[in-house]
Design a protein around this motif. Structure first.
Motif, mmCIF file in Angstrom:
data_model
loop_
_atom_site.group_PDB
_atom_site.id
_atom_site.type_symbol
_atom_site.label_atom_id
_atom_site.label_comp_id
_atom_site.label_asym_id
_atom_site.label_seq_id
_atom_site.Cartn_x
_atom_site.Cartn_y
_atom_site.Cartn_z
ATOM 1 N N ILE A 20 0.836 -1.186 0.000
ATOM 2 C CA ILE A 20 0.000 0.000 0.000
ATOM 3 C C ILE A 20 0.880 1.248 0.000
ATOM 4 O O ILE A 20 1.741 1.423 0.844
ATOM 5 C CB ILE A 20 -0.954 -0.026 1.203
ATOM 6 N N LEU A 21 0.661 2.056 -1.017
ATOM 7 C CA LEU A 21 1.527 3.207 -1.215
ATOM 8 C C LEU A 21 0.882 4.460 -0.633
ATOM 9 O O LEU A 21 1.085 5.548 -1.118
ATOM 10 C CB LEU A 21 1.770 3.412 -2.718
ATOM 11 N N LEU A 22 0.053 4.271 0.384
ATOM 12 C CA LEU A 22 -0.603 5.427 0.967
ATOM 13 C C LEU A 22 0.165 5.893 2.184
ATOM 14 O O LEU A 22 0.859 5.138 2.830
ATOM 15 C CB LEU A 22 -2.027 5.061 1.382
ATOM 16 N N GLY A 23 -0.011 7.147 2.498
ATOM 17 C CA GLY A 23 0.626 7.668 3.695
ATOM 18 C C GLY A 23 0.079 9.048 3.915
ATOM 19 O O GLY A 23 -1.080 9.309 3.627
ATOM 20 N N ALA A 26 0.444 14.436 1.687
ATOM 21 C CA ALA A 26 1.508 15.217 1.053
ATOM 22 C C ALA A 26 2.523 14.315 0.370
ATOM 23 O O ALA A 26 3.202 14.721 -0.573
ATOM 24 C CB ALA A 26 2.195 16.083 2.104
ATOM 25 N N ASP A 27 2.638 13.091 0.869
ATOM 26 C CA ASP A 27 3.630 12.168 0.289
ATOM 27 C C ASP A 27 3.037 11.291 -0.796
ATOM 28 O O ASP A 27 3.681 10.397 -1.295
ATOM 29 C CB ASP A 27 4.160 11.206 1.371
ATOM 30 N N ARG A 28 1.763 11.495 -1.088
ATOM 31 C CA ARG A 28 1.130 10.572 -2.034
ATOM 32 C C ARG A 28 1.824 10.602 -3.380
ATOM 33 O O ARG A 28 2.160 11.663 -3.891
ATOM 34 C CB ARG A 28 -0.329 10.930 -2.215
ATOM 35 N N PRO A 29 1.952 9.438 -3.989
ATOM 36 C CA PRO A 29 2.568 9.392 -5.311
ATOM 37 C C PRO A 29 1.754 10.205 -6.311
ATOM 38 O O PRO A 29 0.557 10.411 -6.135
ATOM 39 C CB PRO A 29 2.522 7.899 -5.661
ATOM 40 N N ALA A 30 2.435 10.635 -7.353
ATOM 41 C CA ALA A 30 1.788 11.504 -8.334
ATOM 42 C C ALA A 30 0.650 10.789 -9.025
ATOM 43 O O ALA A 30 0.698 9.580 -9.237
ATOM 44 C CB ALA A 30 2.821 11.930 -9.359
ATOM 45 N N PRO A 31 -0.406 11.533 -9.392
ATOM 46 C CA PRO A 31 -1.479 10.918 -10.169
ATOM 47 C C PRO A 31 -0.967 10.436 -11.515
ATOM 48 O O PRO A 31 0.107 10.847 -11.976
ATOM 49 C CB PRO A 31 -2.500 12.037 -10.337
ATOM 50 N N LEU A 32 -1.746 9.589 -12.137
ATOM 51 C CA LEU A 32 -1.339 9.006 -13.420
ATOM 52 C C LEU A 32 -1.806 9.924 -14.555
ATOM 53 O O LEU A 32 -2.986 9.952 -14.890
ATOM 54 C CB LEU A 32 -1.963 7.618 -13.575
ATOM 55 N N VAL A 33 -0.863 10.664 -15.121
ATOM 56 C CA VAL A 33 -1.182 11.549 -16.246
ATOM 57 C C VAL A 33 -0.212 11.218 -17.368
ATOM 58 O O VAL A 33 1.002 11.192 -17.151
ATOM 59 C CB VAL A 33 -1.051 13.033 -15.851
ATOM 60 N N PHE A 84 -2.323 0.998 -8.061
ATOM 61 C CA PHE A 84 -3.038 1.902 -8.974
ATOM 62 C C PHE A 84 -3.948 2.859 -8.190
ATOM 63 O O PHE A 84 -4.041 4.040 -8.518
ATOM 64 C CB PHE A 84 -3.893 1.106 -9.967
ATOM 65 N N ILE A 85 -4.598 2.337 -7.169
ATOM 66 C CA ILE A 85 -5.500 3.189 -6.378
ATOM 67 C C ILE A 85 -4.699 4.325 -5.737
ATOM 68 O O ILE A 85 -5.124 5.472 -5.698
ATOM 69 C CB ILE A 85 -6.237 2.347 -5.309
ATOM 70 N N ALA A 86 -3.504 3.968 -5.265
ATOM 71 C CA ALA A 86 -2.660 4.982 -4.633
ATOM 72 C C ALA A 86 -2.303 6.100 -5.605
ATOM 73 O O ALA A 86 -2.018 7.222 -5.193
ATOM 74 C CB ALA A 86 -1.391 4.334 -4.090
ATOM 75 N N ARG A 87 -2.328 5.786 -6.887
ATOM 76 C CA ARG A 87 -1.989 6.805 -7.895
ATOM 77 C C ARG A 87 -3.249 7.402 -8.531
ATOM 78 O O ARG A 87 -3.201 7.972 -9.604
ATOM 79 C CB ARG A 87 -1.091 6.202 -8.972
ATOM 80 N N GLY A 88 -4.365 7.259 -7.870
ATOM 81 C CA GLY A 88 -5.547 7.994 -8.308
ATOM 82 C C GLY A 88 -6.549 7.216 -9.128
ATOM 83 O O GLY A 88 -7.520 7.802 -9.625
ATOM 84 N N VAL A 89 -6.341 5.910 -9.277
ATOM 85 C CA VAL A 89 -7.371 5.119 -9.972
ATOM 86 C C VAL A 89 -8.568 4.961 -9.033
ATOM 87 O O VAL A 89 -8.414 4.578 -7.872
ATOM 88 C CB VAL A 89 -6.815 3.745 -10.399
ATOM 89 N N THR A 90 -9.753 5.303 -9.542
ATOM 90 C CA THR A 90 -10.955 5.239 -8.694
ATOM 91 C C THR A 90 -11.954 4.202 -9.184
ATOM 92 O O THR A 90 -12.956 3.946 -8.525
ATOM 93 C CB THR A 90 -11.667 6.613 -8.666
ATOM 94 N N LYS A 91 -11.699 3.663 -10.379
ATOM 95 C CA LYS A 91 -12.631 2.665 -10.901
ATOM 96 C C LYS A 91 -11.838 1.457 -11.385
ATOM 97 O O LYS A 91 -10.848 1.619 -12.124
ATOM 98 C CB LYS A 91 -13.425 3.275 -12.063
#
Ligand code: SAM
Ligand code: SF4
Length: 359
Positions: A20-23, A26-33, A84-91
């Motif tokens: 789990i890459l959550l914390g 402020a430390d969250r990994p960058a979104p997937l763009v 993936f969720i940690a990087r902003g995947v919601t679905k």
């Protein structure tokens, strides 16, 4: 770990340390763009390439499946989804092959379902429906609200010929069970010249009468199948023109975040989608990545670009390597798919079958 995030259950086998890459936010990994500024929020995760049907447009009768040892465990699939969720995947859409033929797959739904309402907005499934009667209630309990069921014909003999298996009754039972369990069903039909073209209005009318949305899909040249692709190809522009002579179609601005364009049909009271990779390119709004059951990430369904997430997951530094692999996928995600449908006898534009990446 973030307190908001429920601890995930342990599917059967002993777990290795979580990824789990959550914390701290402020430390969250960058979104997937990606490099075309498309934000990726949708993961299609294949959990098996195996299937109990053999749809003629999807795979040959004698299909070579991936060695089981190469397939990710349920724990690895969960960890991957978490990355993936940690990087902003919601679905997340679980797909295959046929996802419901994978043993204990409900454990994965249950585990991911615990994240719904926290860091995951939607968990869905694409299925051929043959096993849905047995699993519909468990899926609903896990938090699944919508399922896509593939159904190309209501004619039992034609179904048996097209899928090479006589299982239409089970599929219809599965669709009914999904509805009874409170799942919203969308029917997906691949439009196939000379196979279901004349039947499409009946299929649409039946689906709408049951309360289901229906989406038509143009066949795509993925993987070697025994049939000639060009013989199967039915442009949906033509289908739409035919339907417009029979019914009143009104453009609907409904956007599922996917490639489909929708119309409402006044006479049936239902919604019809069109997925038209050939007659209308839809890539500019692409918000998704696809991962196979062996952890190969394909940034584009219609391209050969590939990143090995399994190697990252099984490495000594999974978090770092997974993050780097995802960044690489974003870098190489192409602007558009490359497949075309204009030459007879051509080898497939993309050698892998749809059953690997799950549509
Ligand atoms: N087995 C499940 C099912 O059939 O729904 C999930 C996987 S299947 C590969 C996902 C979707 O891909 C199905 O709706 C199927 O009809 C579609 N499909 C398979 N091969 C295709 C092709 N060559 N072109 C267009 N759609 C295809
Ligand atoms: Fe199986 Fe789905 Fe492919 Fe049909 S389309 S063979 S059900 S994976």
């Amino acid at each position: 770990m973030n307190d908001d995030v429920p601890t995930q259950p342990t599917p059967k086998a002993a777990r290795k340390p979580d990824l789990i890459l959550l914390g701290d936010p402020a430390d969250r990994p960058a979104p997937l763009v990606d490099s075309f500024q498309r934000r990726i929020t949708y993961l299609r995760l294949s959990v098996t390439d195996r299937c109990d049907l053999r749809c003629e447009y999807c795979m040959p009768e004698r299909m070579t499946f991936l060695p089981k040892k190469d397939v990710l465990t349920l724990e690895e699939l969960y960890d991957l989804a978490t990355g993936f969720i940690a990087r902003g995947v919601t679905k997340i859409r679980i797909t295959g092959g046929e996802p419901l033929v994978r043993r204990d797959i409900i454990d994965l739904f249950t585990a991911l379902g615990r994240r719904l309402g926290h860091d995951l907005a939607e968990l869905t499934l694409t299925t051929n429906g043959t096993q849905l009667a047995a699993h519909a209630e468990a899926l609903a309990r896990a938090g699944v609200r919508r399922v896509n069921v593939s159904l190309d014909t209501l004619d039992r003999a034609k179904f048996a010929e097209l899928t090479r298996r006589d299982m239409l009754p089970q599929v219809l039972e599965g669709i009914a069970a999904a509805k009874a369990a409170g799942l919203k069903v969308k029917l997906n039909a691949v439009a196939l010249k000379g196979v279901n073209d004349t039947e499409l209005p009946d299929l649409i009318a039946w689906g709408h009468a049951q309360g289901h949305d229906v989406t038509l899909i143009e066949v795509m040249p993925l993987g070697d199948v025994e049939a000639e692709r060009l013989d199967q190809y039915l442009p949906l522009d033509d289908v739409r023109k035919g339907l417009a002579q029979r019914w009143t179609l009104t453009d609907n601005s409904y956007a599922s975040g996917g490639p489909a364009r929708y119309v409402d049909i006044a006479e049936t009271g239902g919604r019809l989608g069109f997925i038209t990779p050939h007659t209308n390119n839809f890539c500019s709004g692409c918000n998704r990545l696809r991962v196979t059951a062996t952890g190969q990430l394909y940034p584009c369904l219609g391209g050969g670009e590939q990143v090995d997430l399994r190697a990252a997951l099984r490495s000594d530094a999974p978090e770092t390597n997974l993050a780097a692999a995802l960044n690489e996928a974003l870098r190489i995600k192409p602007e558009k798919h490359h497949f075309r449908m204009d030459s007879r006898g051509a080898s497939p534009a993309v050698p892998r079958h749809m059953s690997m990446t799950g549509g």
